[in-house]
Design an enzyme around this catalytic site. Structure first.
Site, PDB file in Angstrom:
ATOM      1  N   HIS A  44       5.927 -31.652  -2.361  1.00 26.73           N
ATOM      2  CA  HIS A  44       4.697 -31.645  -3.242  1.00 26.73           C
ATOM      3  C   HIS A  44       4.788 -30.875  -4.579  1.00 26.73           C
ATOM      4  O   HIS A  44       5.597 -30.542  -5.261  1.00 26.73           O
ATOM      5  CB  HIS A  44       3.709 -30.974  -3.116  1.00 26.73           C
ATOM      6  CG  HIS A  44       3.817 -29.723  -2.035  1.00 26.73           C
ATOM      7  ND1 HIS A  44       3.649 -28.471  -2.743  1.00 26.73           N
ATOM      8  CD2 HIS A  44       4.101 -28.749  -1.158  1.00 26.73           C
ATOM      9  CE1 HIS A  44       3.874 -27.572  -2.599  1.00 26.73           C
ATOM     10  NE2 HIS A  44       4.733 -27.939  -1.382  1.00 26.73           N
TER      11      HIS A  44
HETATM   12  P1  TYD Z   1       2.250 -26.120   3.344  1.00 27.79           P
HETATM   13  O1  TYD Z   1       2.441 -26.528   1.898  1.00 27.79           O
HETATM   14  O2  TYD Z   1       2.443 -27.622   3.967  1.00 27.79           O
HETATM   15  O3  TYD Z   1       3.896 -25.706   2.939  1.00 27.79           O
HETATM   16  P2  TYD Z   1       5.562 -26.133   1.914  1.00 27.79           P
HETATM   17  O4  TYD Z   1       5.051 -25.473   0.850  1.00 27.79           O
HETATM   18  O5  TYD Z   1       6.551 -26.085   2.816  1.00 27.79           O
HETATM   19  O6  TYD Z   1       4.766 -27.870   2.023  1.00 27.79           O
HETATM   20  O7  TYD Z   1       1.911 -25.369   4.326  1.00 27.79           O
HETATM   21  C1  TYD Z   1       2.348 -25.134   5.601  1.00 27.79           C
HETATM   22  C2  TYD Z   1       0.889 -24.668   6.409  1.00 27.79           C
HETATM   23  O8  TYD Z   1      -0.030 -23.473   5.912  1.00 27.79           O
HETATM   24  C3  TYD Z   1      -0.596 -25.678   5.693  1.00 27.79           C
HETATM   25  O9  TYD Z   1      -1.679 -26.187   7.408  1.00 27.79           O
HETATM   26  C4  TYD Z   1      -1.336 -24.625   4.918  1.00 27.79           C
HETATM   27  C5  TYD Z   1      -0.996 -22.817   5.418  1.00 27.79           C
HETATM   28  N1  TYD Z   1      -1.218 -22.400   3.855  1.00 27.79           N
HETATM   29  C6  TYD Z   1      -2.199 -21.492   3.415  1.00 27.79           C
HETATM   30  O10 TYD Z   1      -2.772 -21.549   4.305  1.00 27.79           O
HETATM   31  N2  TYD Z   1      -1.957 -20.610   2.418  1.00 27.79           N
HETATM   32  C7  TYD Z   1      -1.300 -20.943   1.706  1.00 27.79           C
HETATM   33  O11 TYD Z   1      -0.884 -20.095   0.995  1.00 27.79           O
HETATM   34  C8  TYD Z   1       0.170 -22.151   2.147  1.00 27.79           C
HETATM   35  C9  TYD Z   1       1.515 -22.068   0.426  1.00 27.79           C
HETATM   36  C10 TYD Z   1       0.375 -22.301   3.377  1.00 27.79           C
END
Ligand code: TYD
Length: 130
Positions: A44
């Site tokens: 992303h």
């Molecule tokens: P996500 O951003 O989808 O992971 P990646 O970076 O691998 O794409 O995050 C996974 C889950 O964690 C999503 O449901 C949101 C949560 N999350 C938080 O609540 N706070 C944070 O700071 C982060 C990075 C993720």
């Protein structure tokens, strides 16, 4: 970016300081661990959030893409840091066993800051909106 290292018979020590090493004010820190082999994470872009990543343990690659050029960075030492400005597509892959990814962010978590569709990212980039 190579971070400071204090090598010692008792073990090594590295550190980061905001502004001195991390070029933004840190509002958030999170870490990614227990990644199964073959998984990719973080495909992303962020509209505003800047990041600084460190492989505290093990190794992984970060593919960074500005819509025209792609470049992959291997983080495989705990004293290497990667700064990823906002508005770039980035993906983490090739996680080694027991790798531990530490990430600092310039913004609090906000779902609205995420661009999760690559086509949308390319359009925003093309129109100069990110
Ligand atoms: P996500 O951003 O989808 O992971 P990646 O970076 O691998 O794409 O995050 C996974 C889950 O964690 C999503 O449901 C949101 C949560 N999350 C938080 O609540 N706070 C944070 O700071 C982060 C990075 C993720």
């Amino acid at each position: 970016m190579e971070l400071p290292r204090y090598l010692d018979a008792r073990g090594n020590l590295s550190f980061v300081e905001q502004i001195n090493h991390i070029p933004f004010e840190i509002k958030r820190t999170y870490w990614i661990y227990d990644v199964p082999g073959g998984e990719a994470r973080g495909g992303h872009a962020f509209r505003h959030n800047k990041e600084f990543m460190v492989a505290l343990s093990g190794a992984f690659d970060v593919l960074v893409d500005d819509g025209e050029n792609k470049r992959s960075f291997t983080l495989n030492r705990s004293y290497y840091g990667l700064y990823v400005p906002a508005g770039l597509w980035r993906e983490m892959n090739n996680f080694s066993t027991n790798s531990l990814a530490l990430e600092f962010g310039s913004e609090h978590y906000s779902q609205e800051d995420y661009i999760r569709e690559y086509d949308e990212f390319l359009n925003l980039k093309k129109n100069g909106e990110i």
